[in-house]
Motif scaffolding. Structure first.
Motif, short mmCIF file in Angstrom:
data_model
loop_
_atom_site.label_atom_id
_atom_site.label_comp_id
_atom_site.label_asym_id
_atom_site.label_seq_id
_atom_site.Cartn_x
_atom_site.Cartn_y
_atom_site.Cartn_z
N GLU A 195 -41.71 -8.25 75.47
CA GLU A 195 -42.41 -7.76 74.28
C GLU A 195 -43.86 -7.43 74.62
OE1 GLU A 195 -41.16 -10.80 74.62
OE2 GLU A 195 -39.32 -10.88 73.45
N ASP A 197 -46.61 -4.09 75.35
CA ASP A 197 -46.86 -2.67 75.25
C ASP A 197 -47.17 -2.10 76.64
OD1 ASP A 197 -47.77 -0.34 73.24
OD2 ASP A 197 -49.14 -0.41 74.93
N TYR A 273 -48.01 4.19 69.92
CA TYR A 273 -46.78 4.57 69.23
C TYR A 273 -45.87 5.25 70.23
CZ TYR A 273 -43.55 7.09 66.17
OH TYR A 273 -42.42 7.57 65.58
N SER A 294 -41.50 2.15 68.62
CA SER A 294 -42.35 0.96 68.60
C SER A 294 -43.76 1.34 68.17
CB SER A 294 -42.37 0.29 69.98
OG SER A 294 -42.89 1.17 70.95
N GLN A 295 -44.44 0.37 67.54
CA GLN A 295 -45.82 0.51 67.08
C GLN A 295 -46.55 -0.77 67.43
OE1 GLN A 295 -43.99 0.91 63.26
NE2 GLN A 295 -44.89 2.93 62.91
N ASN A 296 -47.53 -0.69 68.33
CA ASN A 296 -48.15 -1.89 68.87
C ASN A 296 -49.67 -1.83 68.75
OD1 ASN A 296 -45.50 -2.61 69.79
ND2 ASN A 296 -45.81 -1.26 71.55
N THR A 315 -52.52 -9.73 69.92
CA THR A 315 -51.65 -8.57 70.13
C THR A 315 -50.46 -8.66 69.19
OG1 THR A 315 -50.40 -9.69 71.90
CG2 THR A 315 -52.30 -8.36 72.56
N ARG A 316 -49.98 -7.49 68.78
CA ARG A 316 -48.79 -7.43 67.93
C ARG A 316 -47.85 -6.37 68.49
NH1 ARG A 316 -47.94 -4.40 62.32
NH2 ARG A 316 -47.81 -2.78 63.90
N PHE A 317 -46.65 -6.81 68.86
CA PHE A 317 -45.61 -5.92 69.37
C PHE A 317 -44.56 -5.75 68.28
CE2 PHE A 317 -41.56 -5.19 71.51
CZ PHE A 317 -41.88 -4.23 72.46
N ASN A 318 -44.17 -4.49 67.99
CA ASN A 318 -43.26 -4.21 66.87
C ASN A 318 -42.32 -3.09 67.30
OD1 ASN A 318 -41.99 -3.90 64.44
ND2 ASN A 318 -43.83 -3.46 63.26
N GLN A 319 -41.04 -3.42 67.48
CA GLN A 319 -40.10 -2.44 68.03
C GLN A 319 -38.76 -2.47 67.30
OE1 GLN A 319 -38.22 -3.14 71.99
NE2 GLN A 319 -39.09 -1.17 72.57
N ARG A 365 -40.44 -8.45 66.63
CA ARG A 365 -41.88 -8.58 66.37
C ARG A 365 -42.40 -9.76 67.19
NH1 ARG A 365 -41.34 -9.37 60.15
NH2 ARG A 365 -39.29 -10.01 60.89
#
Length: 796
Positions: A195, A197, A273, A294-296, A315-319, A365
């Motif tokens: 997870e 970016d 993105y 994904s949007q990180n 940090t925020r990982f969102n996929q 997430r």
């Protein structure tokens, strides 16, 4: 908490009291072999967390630092890295000479050691890849982009999921470190990627071999150390804007970052993105449900003062990503999709367009908050890193309720790392430390594969390095303990999981040396003992594992894996040839693997997925003694004075067997095939006025057949060989000595070869009855384009 705060305040006060007598700075010039200054060259002082960038004439001046001995690293695109130990006093002046890059064998690593160390002084094989090299690679994820490193491979489930394997070992045997913190995100799962970016990565260090001494459990195979949020030099605002497009799956990506430092205060932030439609190949056409997006985000802020430095990063990982099942229509060979209420129908052209995945899919997430601190204590210093991670992995498998997760893993992890660095004693550097983590996992949906659990982990180590003249010796010892407490689960009157507790302990260590026989020849040797405690999935899983087409059963009595590995290597760097070779032998006791279970009436044991009703093969975890051995070789021919011409060659081979046959097979599963890469590369115009650092590369990528699969219980099948041809080109475009932008072009698999990698899990999906081919094939021809615009300003 108040005692910890008081302790930190006391440390800061002690550091401040000695600052006036210890204040120092480094200034000087960075030049090339002709004596001309190199504008924009970077200098970084490891241990002080600060650096500088040269002006138009190549001169630099750092911030004030604590007086003492530091490892200084100088980098400049197109030139070989220089790493030197410098005694920095009140006003130290040094001149550094860089030469055009041939093959990078110098640099500084922080992986597997307690403090920054010259790469040549590390007894284990370590490879460093910097941001400018990563940007030249076209891949759909970070781990796949690292597989050009000999000994590194990836277990894949389509283009978005790649798990790192080092010398044939993966899952929880590889520790991934991100900005100083081990990444924790259910890495036991086949279809669970990392997870992180990939656009934000500034540098990757890969250590091959056991690293339990510094990282504890799970570093049995090695470490992938990823650095993203780094401070920039004082008085600068630096950043970049990147856009990418890949033709095969219409992948589009955007990234922006900006960092600055002024009067000791620093910040760094990024946003990205990335999205892709279904990828395609010559045999399958568009592969249904391989799309993802994904949007990180990431943010770091920090301060460096008399007492040391402190950084806080978030940090925020969102996929979102689809899971490829590979089911086929028997009449047409088309992919099938699941209907609400059950049943499957062939996909339509509309189903194969867009980035939104269909059921089954995952939503991942990962939130990480890290506090990284270093306190100066006279000529010694103390590093304190504390981090919190919250990983939420939702799996959606019900087409009738596509927005409701059928499985939801909720994992919270606290990690801590305290390291006391003793003062230099002649040629000795010694560090003592304590590291560990506290972990809690909960299931928040109906389908449960592993039970709820709590984990407490800790270890203490002592590490020492000796470096004098040509000889470097390093080693240490570590004691670890891990406590696991797992909850019971009653499923409608049936006991799915019984409560249990397990304790694991281990003594780890390593010893190695590096000897620079001459400036051109370096010899290395290392012996290390590593260990890995079983994961919760191996101990206690009991359920259908979505996306893997299997039912898993754990074994609560599994012991820890332990290993002894020996490494030997040689590095040669001459005017015409640069080469490196390494051999390894790894003996692992209680190696854990899953094997297919046979039915008491013959054939495969089957259970049924409660969500879809589909039959699933049953796998159980077991242990056996394994032996792994192999070699890695690289050679770059760069005939002087044609230093702009390179013929780079790399070869890697891993063989692995069990000491006793299992269902007639002695081969260890998931061992990559041997691979040979040959790359003819041209690098020109390192200091061009309009166009700079122009490169063109033609690569031959040949993967040998893997004819030694683990055939026990029909778990694996052999995989044929394949040959791919790749092309890459790019350059930086200048105006008035400043880079306006970089443009990069690449073409992967130019021959549009239909192939299957041995570590592709899609290889084992359904047979296409129309063509007779089993499984889904890897990506076909893919052109990639990248535009990178650097941002650089003075911040006064």
């Amino acid at each position: 908490m108040k005692y910890i705060l008081g302790f930190l305040i006391a440390l800061a006060g002690l550091s401040q009291s000695s600052w006036a007598q210890q204040k120092a700075l480094l200034r000087g010039r960075i030049i090339d072999s002709t004596g001309a200054g190199l504008p924009g060259a970077s200098l970084f002082i490891h241990g002080a967390n600060t650096g500088a960038i040269t002006n138009d004439s190549g001169y630099f001046r750092t911030e004030a630092v604590r007086a003492g001995r530091y490892l200084v690293e100088i980098t400049y695109t197109g030139y070989t890295t220089v790493a030197q130990t410098v005694e920095i006093g009140p006003d130290t002046y040094r001149e550094f000479v860089l030469r055009p890059a041939v093959l990078e064998q110098e640099g500084v690593t922080v992986t597997g050691v307690s403090a920054a160390t010259r790469l040549r002084q590390i007894p284990q094989p370590v490879t460093i890849i910097r941001r400018d090299e990563l940007q030249k690679i076209t891949a759909t994820n970070l781990i796949s982009g690292l597989t050009h490193i000999p000994g590194i491979s990836a277990l894949t489930t389509g283009p978005a999921i790649a798990k790192p394997f080092i010398r044939g070992l993966g899952y929880n045997r590889v520790v991934t470190v991100s900005d100083g913190v081990r990444q924790e995100g259910q890495q036991w799962g086949d279809e669970h990627g990392i997870e992180i970016d990939d656009y934000s990565v500034q540098r990757v260090e890969v250590l091959k071999g056991p690293a339990s001494l510094m990282y504890g459990s799970d570093a049995l195979a090695g470490v992938i150390n990823i650095q993203s949020l780094l401070p920039v030099p004082e008085g600068k605002l630096l950043g970049s804007v990147l856009s990418e497009y890949q033709t095969n799956a219409r992948l589009r990506g955007f990234f922006g970052n900006l960092g600055g430092t002024r009067n000791g205060f620093s910040f760094n932030a990024y946003g990205s993105y990335k999205a892709a439609d279904d990828y395609r190949n010559r045999f399958d056409g568009p592969v249904f449900n391989s799309s993802f997006y994904s949007q990180n985000l990431g943010l770091m802020t920090g301060y460096r003062g008399a007492w040391g430095h402190s950084q806080l990063s978030v940090t925020r990982f969102n996929q979102h990503l689809g899971i490829i099942e590979g089911s086929r229509d028997s009449a047409t060979g088309a992919f099938l999709k699941t209907l609400p209420g059950g049943g499957m129908v062939p996909v339509t052209a509309e189903d194969l367009r867009g980035m939104e995945p269909a059921v089954p899919y995952q939503h991942i997430r990962h939130l990480k908050v890290t506090s990284d601190n270093s306190f100066n204590l006279g000529r010694s210093h103390l590093d304190v890193t504390v981090a919190f991670q919250h990983n939420q992995r939702q799996e959606f498998g019900d087409a009738g309720q596509p927005a409701d997760p059928t499985a939801w893993f909720d994992l919270k992890t606290w990690t801590y790392d305290l390291r006391y660095h003793f003062p230099y004693r002649a040629s000795w550097r010694t560090t003592a430390g304590v590291t560990g983590m506290v972990q809690n996992n909960r299931n928040l949906a109906a389908d449960v594969l592993i039970p709820d659990f709590n984990l407490l982990d800790g270890g203490a180590f002592l590490f020492s390095q000796y470096a004098k003249d040509k000889l470097s010796v390093s080693g240490g010892i570590r004691l670890d303990g891990r406590h696991i407490s797992s909850d019971a689960l009653d499923d409608n009157g049936t006991l799915r999981f019984a409560a249990f507790t397990r304790n694991f302990g281990n003594l780890s260590g390593s010893a190695g040396l590096s000897y620079e026989v001459t400036h051109a020849l370096t010899l290395k040797a290392n012996l290390a003992r590593g260990f890995r405690a079983p994961s919760l999935a191996e101990l206690a899983s009991n359920g259908a594992h979505e996306g893997t087409n299997r039912y898993e059963i754990g074994n609560v009595n599994l012991p820890s894996e332990t290993s002894w590995q020996g490494d030997a290597g040689v590095e040669v760097n001459t005017q015409h040839v640069t080469l490196g070779a390494s051999l390894f032998y790894n003996a692992i006791s209680h190696f854990i693997f899953y094997r297919k279970l046979a039915s008491v009436r013959g054939g495969d044991s089957l259970r049924y997925d409660p969500a879809s009703g589909a039959p699933l093969l049953v796998f159980a975890f077991a242990g056996q003694t394994a032996r792994l051995r192999g070699l890695e070789f690289n050679m770059d021919i760069h005939p002087h004075p044609l230093d702009w011409l390179h013929f780079e060659n790399t070869f890697s081979l891993t063989r692995a067997t069990f000491t006793q046959p299992i269902d007639g097979s002695r081969n260890v599963p998931y061992i990559p095939a041997a691979r040979y890469l040959a790359d003819l590369k041209v690098n020109v115009l390192p200091r061009g006025k309009r166009v700079r650092n122009l490169y063109v590369s033609l690569e031959s990528d040949y993967t040998f057949a893997q004819d030694r699969p683990f055939t026990g219980y029909n778990t694996e099948t052999a995989t044929g060989d394949y040959w791919l041809v790749n092309l890459a080109a790019g350059a930086e475009f200048q105006r008035k000595g400043k880079t306006l932008f970089s443009l990069q072009l690449s073409g992967n698999n130019l021959g549009d070869v239909a192939y299957q990698n041995h570590l592709s899990r899609l290889k084992y999906t359904d047979v296409n009855l129309v063509t007779g081919r089993q499984g889904v094939f890897d990506m076909g021809r893919n052109w990639g384009f990248k535009l990178i615009v650097p941002l650089a300003f003075d911040w006064k």
